[in-house]
Write a protein that holds these residues in place. Sequence first.
Motif, mmCIF file in Angstrom:
data_model
loop_
_atom_site.group_PDB
_atom_site.id
_atom_site.type_symbol
_atom_site.label_atom_id
_atom_site.label_comp_id
_atom_site.label_asym_id
_atom_site.label_seq_id
_atom_site.Cartn_x
_atom_site.Cartn_y
_atom_site.Cartn_z
ATOM 1 N N ASP A 1 53.445 12.635 36.684
ATOM 2 C CA ASP A 1 54.097 11.911 35.577
ATOM 3 C C ASP A 1 54.069 12.717 34.277
ATOM 4 O OD1 ASP A 1 54.595 9.829 37.268
ATOM 5 O OD2 ASP A 1 52.922 8.579 36.581
ATOM 6 N N HIS A 2 53.108 13.660 34.188
ATOM 7 C CA HIS A 2 53.005 14.485 32.977
ATOM 8 C C HIS A 2 53.596 15.876 33.206
ATOM 9 C CE1 HIS A 2 50.477 11.125 31.851
ATOM 10 N NE2 HIS A 2 50.715 11.482 30.609
ATOM 11 N N THR B 1 49.435 18.569 27.085
ATOM 12 C CA THR B 1 48.825 17.284 27.452
ATOM 13 C C THR B 1 47.325 17.448 27.677
ATOM 14 O OG1 THR B 1 50.868 16.623 28.575
ATOM 15 C CG2 THR B 1 48.874 15.390 29.129
ATOM 16 N N LYS C 1 45.639 11.629 25.835
ATOM 17 C CA LYS C 1 45.734 10.274 26.391
ATOM 18 C C LYS C 1 44.469 9.944 27.161
ATOM 19 C CE LYS C 1 50.736 10.539 27.006
ATOM 20 N NZ LYS C 1 51.842 10.567 27.964
ATOM 21 N N LEU D 1 46.096 5.142 32.695
ATOM 22 C CA LEU D 1 47.159 5.811 33.451
ATOM 23 C C LEU D 1 46.885 5.715 34.952
ATOM 24 C CD1 LEU D 1 47.449 9.028 31.225
ATOM 25 C CD2 LEU D 1 48.964 7.031 31.168
ATOM 26 N N VAL E 1 49.485 10.729 38.346
ATOM 27 C CA VAL E 1 49.382 10.850 36.877
ATOM 28 C C VAL E 1 49.778 12.267 36.450
ATOM 29 C CG1 VAL E 1 47.770 10.906 34.920
ATOM 30 C CG2 VAL E 1 47.674 9.007 36.570
ATOM 31 N N LEU F 1 42.610 8.634 30.268
ATOM 32 C CA LEU F 1 43.036 8.757 31.662
ATOM 33 C C LEU F 1 43.037 7.419 32.410
ATOM 34 C CD1 LEU F 1 43.805 10.687 33.990
ATOM 35 C CD2 LEU F 1 41.374 11.047 34.388
ATOM 36 N N GLU G 1 47.653 2.268 36.410
ATOM 37 C CA GLU G 1 49.083 1.989 36.602
ATOM 38 C C GLU G 1 49.703 2.852 37.694
ATOM 39 O OE1 GLU G 1 51.028 2.572 32.832
ATOM 40 O OE2 GLU G 1 49.688 1.116 31.853
ATOM 41 N N ALA G 2 49.020 3.938 38.054
ATOM 42 C CA ALA G 2 49.629 4.911 38.980
ATOM 43 C C ALA G 2 49.723 4.344 40.391
ATOM 44 C CB ALA G 2 48.830 6.203 38.976
ATOM 45 N N LEU H 1 44.264 14.972 29.116
ATOM 46 C CA LEU H 1 43.923 13.678 29.707
ATOM 47 C C LEU H 1 42.406 13.518 29.655
ATOM 48 C CD1 LEU H 1 46.354 13.862 32.761
ATOM 49 C CD2 LEU H 1 46.696 12.645 30.596
#
Length: 635
Positions: free
Chosen positions: A114-115, A202, A221, A226, A111, A223, A229-230, A204
């Motif tokens: 991804d950020h 960002t 966002k 995310l 995660v 957490l 899906e990670a 989280l």
Amino acid sequence: MSNYHIKHLEEYYQVYRKSVRNPEAFWEEIAEEHFVWRKKWDNVLSWDFSKPEIKWFEGAKLNITENCIDRHLPTRGEKTAILFEPNDPNEEAQHITYRQLHERVCRMANVLKDHGVKKGDRVCIYLPMIPELAISLLACARIGAIHSVVFAGFSSNALATRINDSDCKVVLTSDGSYRGSKTIDLKGLVDKALEECPGVHTVLVTNRINGKVEMKEGRDKWLQPLLDEAYADCVAEIMNAEDPLFILYTSGSTGRPKGMVHTTAGYMVYTAYTFKNTFQYREEDVYWCTADIGWITGHSYIVYGPLANGATTVMFEGVPSYPDFGRFWQVVQKHKVNQFYTAPTAIRALAKENLEFIDKYDLSSLKVLGSVGEPINEEAWHWYNNNVGKKMSPIVDTWWQTETGGIMITPIPYVTPTTPTYATLPFIGIQPALMDEEGKEIKGNQVSGRLCIKFPWPSIARTIWGDHDRYRDTYFSAYKNMYFTGDGALRDAVGYYRITGRVDDVIIVSGHNLGTAPIEDSINEHPAVAESAIVGFPHDIKGNALYGYVILKEFGETRDRENLRKEINQQITEHIGPIAKLDKIQFVTGLPKTRSGKIMRRILRKIASKDISNLGDTSTLLNPEVVEEIIENSL
């Protein structure tokens, strides 16, 4: 192999001698036998305290999370790594196995990637004591990001200062936190802090309390979706031995907080080795350190040290007084805790309460008790020993600092005979020295001076983030070729060390050096006294005189104040001598404390000296309101 687990006093002395005669060979052996490396080092140690520059295991390549998680999977995959005990005793505890921890750390690491988080980036972590906090540290380490944990009790102002100082781009937080019967709006504090932090792109957010929060479009966002899906695997970034692992801020006695930088290899080796020996950890033990991961104690002895040894480490979200003062002992009984590590502040608070809070629980699983954060006074030591340990569990009174990364002076349980108020002997490899005002080393025993360390150890902080000059000036300029701890100490007839408090807490009265700790100890032994703090204030004849701030126990509140003052001074006279008597004694309802439980004496000194025009930064105080009250009633 025998060097890794010391079992008797003779062995301690043998191993200690070996570690100081040839430190490089000693630490090389420890590092080689007990950790996994992607590449071995080219050079064990190079150092120069005048610059200062210290490098351990230079040229080695590794990832600390492979040492804390991956290597345990074949043999300890199903063993509990983190045992999470929530704030509410009715909420179920979580047993997170090494295999589950591996998956959760990998997901969190992915995660972060991804950020846009990459090796060398700084990530601010502002989370309560929930599993996500430990997982966040490890996820950063997994991908080579530098974590900067800010204790989730700090104000938005203190948070903003720390985010900006290390230029963090990402903040990990939660909607809120539980603290006893209260909830705290962490997300609101982050929002306020970020008004001053343009660099953060960002945030989280973990859902802990189902709190109502405002999410800023494009920045904030949740957490969990995310993580769901990670990808559940993340290749560990290969780090150099001297790559920074984390920044941790410690309040300076003057000015802004100092971001201490700890690097990877030496920190790993030293925290693992000190953990194993200081707590005599065995494979099936359940170990509990009650600190918050927001402090160095939590970094070294909740996360990295225990996990590097494949231990089961308890993470406790709650407070010692909720739902009642038996909470610690209820947890010890419930999880059959073997090693228990806490602060004197907590011990003193619990000692004021009725013993029935302890007596109803079975504490027979305890094998080792620890104390950390400040010197433990004699009364608290005996209470802890008698009532918690039942005189069966040795107390390790550990001395160390954020800057040292790991425990420096401590008894080894079942090895070192203990003496109340003494941290006893230096840990393996540590070379202490007592220095006088002129910068000369004071040899021999039954002496006191300023505590320095004359040789680097693997987990020493390497610098202050962004300010190497301040690092040199603070720790290496007072004494040539020495690390100056800022603490005074005495060495007794057998060579045991007792920490007498910060050197700025050593007050010279009529030419006598008086450490505040022994005076406070003697005051605290008065049956009506709960806690005290001593500072110096200018005096025409003595140079300095002593001012005491004293908190009374409940029954003490009804006593005649003038008589109490006389009794307290009589007690000091008997314990230390008339030279240490207090000129002024002010009874207070509380003392200004940082959130780690340290008394902010600089504020008390200013009040005692009637210099209240500028009290400095009070943003890190747990109870700023008490300052007004003390000023109002000052003598």
